[in-house]
Design a protein around this motif. Structure first.
Motif, PDB file in Angstrom:
ATOM      1  N   SER A 116       0.828  -1.201   0.000  1.00 60.95           N
ATOM      2  CA  SER A 116       0.000   0.000   0.000  1.00 60.95           C
ATOM      3  C   SER A 116       0.869   1.261   0.000  1.00 60.95           C
ATOM      4  O   SER A 116       0.612   2.224  -0.722  1.00 60.95           O
ATOM      5  CB  SER A 116      -0.912  -0.043   1.222  1.00 60.95           C
ATOM      6  OG  SER A 116      -1.060   1.213   1.780  1.00 60.95           O
ATOM      7  N   LYS A 117       1.926   1.211   0.778  1.00 60.32           N
ATOM      8  CA  LYS A 117       2.822   2.360   0.865  1.00 60.32           C
ATOM      9  C   LYS A 117       3.408   2.672  -0.512  1.00 60.32           C
ATOM     10  O   LYS A 117       3.513   3.829  -0.913  1.00 60.32           O
ATOM     11  CB  LYS A 117       3.945   2.033   1.851  1.00 60.32           C
ATOM     12  CG  LYS A 117       4.657   3.232   2.395  1.00 60.32           C
ATOM     13  CD  LYS A 117       5.543   2.785   3.534  1.00 60.32           C
ATOM     14  CE  LYS A 117       6.631   3.798   3.783  1.00 60.32           C
ATOM     15  NZ  LYS A 117       7.639   3.283   4.693  1.00 60.32           N
ATOM     16  N   ILE A 120       0.657   4.307  -2.766  1.00 61.15           N
ATOM     17  CA  ILE A 120       0.350   5.700  -2.433  1.00 61.15           C
ATOM     18  C   ILE A 120       1.548   6.596  -2.679  1.00 61.15           C
ATOM     19  O   ILE A 120       1.413   7.752  -3.056  1.00 61.15           O
ATOM     20  CB  ILE A 120      -0.092   5.805  -0.952  1.00 61.15           C
ATOM     21  CG1 ILE A 120      -1.424   5.100  -0.784  1.00 61.15           C
ATOM     22  CG2 ILE A 120      -0.208   7.250  -0.543  1.00 61.15           C
ATOM     23  CD1 ILE A 120      -2.094   5.380   0.521  1.00 61.15           C
ATOM     24  N   ARG A 131      -7.174   8.865   0.148  1.00 60.07           N
ATOM     25  CA  ARG A 131      -6.250   7.749   0.366  1.00 60.07           C
ATOM     26  C   ARG A 131      -5.792   7.723   1.818  1.00 60.07           C
ATOM     27  O   ARG A 131      -5.290   8.700   2.336  1.00 60.07           O
ATOM     28  CB  ARG A 131      -5.038   7.893  -0.540  1.00 60.07           C
ATOM     29  CG  ARG A 131      -5.440   7.818  -1.997  1.00 60.07           C
ATOM     30  CD  ARG A 131      -4.275   8.214  -2.864  1.00 60.07           C
ATOM     31  NE  ARG A 131      -4.710   8.321  -4.240  1.00 60.07           N
ATOM     32  CZ  ARG A 131      -4.231   7.551  -5.209  1.00 60.07           C
ATOM     33  NH1 ARG A 131      -3.301   6.668  -4.952  1.00 60.07           N
ATOM     34  NH2 ARG A 131      -4.661   7.698  -6.434  1.00 60.07           N
ATOM     35  N   HIS A 133      -3.415   6.152   4.698  1.00 58.73           N
ATOM     36  CA  HIS A 133      -2.201   5.375   4.915  1.00 58.73           C
ATOM     37  C   HIS A 133      -2.493   4.224   5.856  1.00 58.73           C
ATOM     38  O   HIS A 133      -3.055   4.424   6.924  1.00 58.73           O
ATOM     39  CB  HIS A 133      -1.124   6.260   5.564  1.00 58.73           C
ATOM     40  CG  HIS A 133      -0.285   6.953   4.545  1.00 58.73           C
ATOM     41  ND1 HIS A 133       0.559   6.267   3.715  1.00 58.73           N
ATOM     42  CD2 HIS A 133      -0.162   8.254   4.230  1.00 58.73           C
ATOM     43  CE1 HIS A 133       1.171   7.126   2.922  1.00 58.73           C
ATOM     44  NE2 HIS A 133       0.748   8.335   3.204  1.00 58.73           N
ATOM     45  N   ILE A 134      -2.113   3.019   5.464  1.00 60.49           N
ATOM     46  CA  ILE A 134      -2.258   1.893   6.386  1.00 60.49           C
ATOM     47  C   ILE A 134      -1.107   1.990   7.386  1.00 60.49           C
ATOM     48  O   ILE A 134       0.047   2.036   6.971  1.00 60.49           O
ATOM     49  CB  ILE A 134      -2.202   0.560   5.630  1.00 60.49           C
ATOM     50  CG1 ILE A 134      -3.350   0.485   4.619  1.00 60.49           C
ATOM     51  CG2 ILE A 134      -2.242  -0.622   6.606  1.00 60.49           C
ATOM     52  CD1 ILE A 134      -3.335  -0.758   3.746  1.00 60.49           C
ATOM     53  N   TYR A 145      -6.787  -5.436   4.119  1.00 66.75           N
ATOM     54  CA  TYR A 145      -7.106  -5.918   2.769  1.00 66.75           C
ATOM     55  C   TYR A 145      -8.083  -4.994   2.073  1.00 66.75           C
ATOM     56  O   TYR A 145      -7.917  -4.649   0.905  1.00 66.75           O
ATOM     57  CB  TYR A 145      -7.685  -7.342   2.820  1.00 66.75           C
ATOM     58  CG  TYR A 145      -6.633  -8.344   2.464  1.00 66.75           C
ATOM     59  CD1 TYR A 145      -6.170  -8.459   1.155  1.00 66.75           C
ATOM     60  CD2 TYR A 145      -6.059  -9.138   3.439  1.00 66.75           C
ATOM     61  CE1 TYR A 145      -5.169  -9.338   0.833  1.00 66.75           C
ATOM     62  CE2 TYR A 145      -5.053 -10.026   3.125  1.00 66.75           C
ATOM     63  CZ  TYR A 145      -4.616 -10.130   1.823  1.00 66.75           C
ATOM     64  OH  TYR A 145      -3.619 -10.989   1.514  1.00 66.75           O
ATOM     65  N   GLU A 147      -8.674  -1.840   2.560  1.00 64.77           N
ATOM     66  CA  GLU A 147      -8.049  -0.571   2.200  1.00 64.77           C
ATOM     67  C   GLU A 147      -7.126  -0.740   0.998  1.00 64.77           C
ATOM     68  O   GLU A 147      -7.105   0.080   0.080  1.00 64.77           O
ATOM     69  CB  GLU A 147      -7.286  -0.005   3.408  1.00 64.77           C
ATOM     70  CG  GLU A 147      -6.695   1.375   3.191  1.00 64.77           C
ATOM     71  CD  GLU A 147      -7.716   2.407   2.685  1.00 64.77           C
ATOM     72  OE1 GLU A 147      -8.870   2.394   3.163  1.00 64.77           O
ATOM     73  OE2 GLU A 147      -7.354   3.193   1.788  1.00 64.77           O
ATOM     74  N   LEU A 148      -6.381  -1.849   1.000  1.00 66.44           N
ATOM     75  CA  LEU A 148      -5.475  -2.107  -0.123  1.00 66.44           C
ATOM     76  C   LEU A 148      -6.278  -2.249  -1.425  1.00 66.44           C
ATOM     77  O   LEU A 148      -5.908  -1.686  -2.461  1.00 66.44           O
ATOM     78  CB  LEU A 148      -4.659  -3.373   0.153  1.00 66.44           C
ATOM     79  CG  LEU A 148      -3.650  -3.760  -0.932  1.00 66.44           C
ATOM     80  CD1 LEU A 148      -2.598  -2.670  -1.108  1.00 66.44           C
ATOM     81  CD2 LEU A 148      -2.944  -5.072  -0.567  1.00 66.44           C
ATOM     82  N   LYS A 149      -7.380  -2.962  -1.345  1.00 67.72           N
ATOM     83  CA  LYS A 149      -8.215  -3.116  -2.547  1.00 67.72           C
ATOM     84  C   LYS A 149      -8.727  -1.755  -3.029  1.00 67.72           C
ATOM     85  O   LYS A 149      -8.725  -1.474  -4.224  1.00 67.72           O
ATOM     86  CB  LYS A 149      -9.396  -4.051  -2.261  1.00 67.72           C
ATOM     87  CG  LYS A 149      -8.992  -5.510  -2.233  1.00 67.72           C
ATOM     88  CD  LYS A 149     -10.194  -6.368  -1.848  1.00 67.72           C
ATOM     89  CE  LYS A 149      -9.757  -7.661  -1.217  1.00 67.72           C
ATOM     90  NZ  LYS A 149     -10.827  -8.307  -0.461  1.00 67.72           N
ATOM     91  N   GLN A 151      -7.330   1.076  -2.643  1.00 65.89           N
ATOM     92  CA  GLN A 151      -6.221   1.813  -3.253  1.00 65.89           C
ATOM     93  C   GLN A 151      -5.911   1.278  -4.646  1.00 65.89           C
ATOM     94  O   GLN A 151      -5.663   2.048  -5.578  1.00 65.89           O
ATOM     95  CB  GLN A 151      -4.982   1.712  -2.374  1.00 65.89           C
ATOM     96  CG  GLN A 151      -5.138   2.478  -1.064  1.00 65.89           C
ATOM     97  CD  GLN A 151      -4.008   2.210  -0.106  1.00 65.89           C
ATOM     98  OE1 GLN A 151      -3.105   1.418  -0.393  1.00 65.89           O
ATOM     99  NE2 GLN A 151      -4.029   2.865   1.033  1.00 65.89           N
TER     100      GLN A 151
END
Ligand SMILES: Nc1ncnc2c1ncn2[C@@H]1O[C@H](COP(=O)(O)OP(=O)(O)OP(=O)(O)O)[C@@H](O)[C@H]1O
Ligand SMILES: [Mg+2]
Length: 427
Positions: A116-117, A120, A131, A133-134, A145, A147-149, A151
């Protein structure tokens, strides 16, 4: 220049002045990313052909790449990854590559957070409120998961995830990450993910559920070890930018290549030998790197890796080794496992360690032998049966230093147990 400054520079001056050997030493370091990778064209082409559909916004097959250490897996995949991103830049498609080293990033959470990082980015997009940040820890996996999806969907396009040293991830955290990542596409509409796993350990397959293995290894590639002539070409290609013209004696490259080929065709080993040979020549203020520098480099690398290995041994093994050092220092250059045990059994309780059985001690001795720290041989003692004799190969100063620098041992006053004390045990 003020006097004190001049004095400090003076200390280094003679080392800086000598540039008879290196033009650019950085070219020989592990961190250097070569643009030309001799003898890997077929592998590079194969990876490129599998990933090419990404440029048409199609999902490339997942790949597993195997090969012994130093066979160019990481270097080739990085190279293809960078070329793919460049090509997608030219073609105006969205195609990104994230390379994770699973030796460091070894849990599902970390893998996802790191992906994810990289999507972004760290800077300008961070201000985009849509967006999130996780955080590097703390969220439930489901939320990560999701949040990643989000993004991935917001970005669109194709993301290639390279899990380098994937065996480390699987051994540490099981195959759940791979299970999830290889299924993520079913939940995505605007974006696509494909995974490349890299491993130098074939047995890692055994740790995977067969379903995970089959979806991950849609394509399998094996990187063969390099032979000596191939290693020669790899070194020669770097030599041009690394060394001053004429600084290498003729036999240097073939010798580095031959020694590394004997190991297992490891380009990293060949480059290390090459660099250390140059450094020894440089420090010795030689005009040229010679074959004898290569032999010295070989010995140095072997000692250094053995020393590193010793420093990571468990305390019990260190105490066994320490017992041997004491015997050696007493002037007994060959000793038996019985003698080692006898000293060990005095030292272990003195530093509040559990005392291992003789059986376990002989296991640790065998391990030290396998690591090349000591040599052993079994001899027959007539009616007393057989016994194991052991001895150190070379100078033990470096081994002493590592053992005595161990916090636990030195803080327990082990260093004070001296030779006179050992002698009393044998009276
Ligand atoms: N064909 C090549 N040409 C030039 N340099 C190479 C080549 N193959 C490997 N190297 C260099 O050798 C070193 C080791 O290669 P690399 O890191 O790619 O090995 P690896 O297969 O990933 O090993 P490991 O399994 O230990 O991670 C690197 O410094 C790399 O740049
Ligand atoms: Mg690698």
């Amino acid at each position: 220049m003020p006097e004190d400054q001049e004095a400090s520079v003076g200390l280094f001056k003679k080392y800086l002045a000598n540039n008879k050997i290196f033009k650019n030493r950085e070219v020989l370091r592990h961190s250097y990313r070569p643009q030309i990778l001799p003898h890997r064209r077929p592998q590079i082409d194969q990876v490129a052909s599998i990933l090419a559909p990404a440029l048409k916004n199609e999902t490339p097959s997942n790949i597993v790449i195997y090969g012994k250490t130093g066979t160019g897996k990481t270097a080739c995949v990085r190279y293809v990854g960078t070329e793919l991103e460049n090509a997608s830049g030219h073609m105006g498609t969205v195609c990104r590559v994230v390379h994770l080293n699973c030796e460091v990033i070894d849990t599902q959470y970390r893998v996802l957070a790191q992906i994810s990082k990289s999507i972004i980015g760290t800077d300008e997009l961070a201000s985009d409120k849509a967006r999130v940040h996780i955080p590097m820890t703390g969220w439930p996996t489901d939320q990560v998961y999701q949040e990643l999806k989000n993004q991935l969907e917001a970005n669109g396009g194709v993301l290639i995830i390279i899990l380098d040293e994937i065996d480390k991830l699987v051994k540490k955290s099981g195959d759940e990450t791979l299970y999830n990542l290889t299924r993520i596409n079913t939940d995505l509409k605007r974006s696509k993910v494909s995974v490349i796993g890299i491993s130098n350990d074939l047995s890692f397959k055994d740790f995977l559920d067969p379903r995970v293995l089959s979806s991950l290894s849609e394509e399998e590639l094996v990187f063969p070890p390099y032979n000596a002539p191939q290693l020669c070409d790899i070194l020669a290609q770097r030599a041009e930018s690394a060394f001053v013209d004429g600084a290498l004696e003729e036999g240097v490259i073939p010798l580095c290549a031959a020694l590394a080929a004997q190991e297992h065709g490891d380009a990293r080993r060949a480059l290390d030998l090459f660099r250390v040979s140059g450094e020894l020549a440089d420090r010795g203020e030689s005009e040229k790197v010679t074959e004898s520098h290569v032999k010295m480099a070989q010995a140095k690398i072997e000692t250094d890796s053995m020393i590193e290995c010793i420093s990571t041994l468990p305390t019990q093994s260190k105490v066994v080794l320490y017992s041997m050092l004491l015997l050696d220092q007493m002037g007994q250059s060959i000793f038996t496992s019985g003698e080692v045990s006898r000293i060990y059994k005095e030292i272990a309780p003195a530093i509040e360690l559990d005392v291992l059985t003789h059986r376990r001690i002989t296991d640790l001795i065998s391990e030290l032998n396998m690591l090349g720290v000591i040599n052993t041989r079994v001899v027959s003692r007539g009616r007393y049966g057989r016994t194991k004799e052991m001895w150190f190969d070379a100078n033990t100063t470096k081994i002493w230093n590592v053992i005595l620098s161990d916090q636990r041992l030195s803080s327990q006053g082990l260093a004070q147990m001296d030779i006179d004390w050992v002698k009393t045990l044998f009276r």
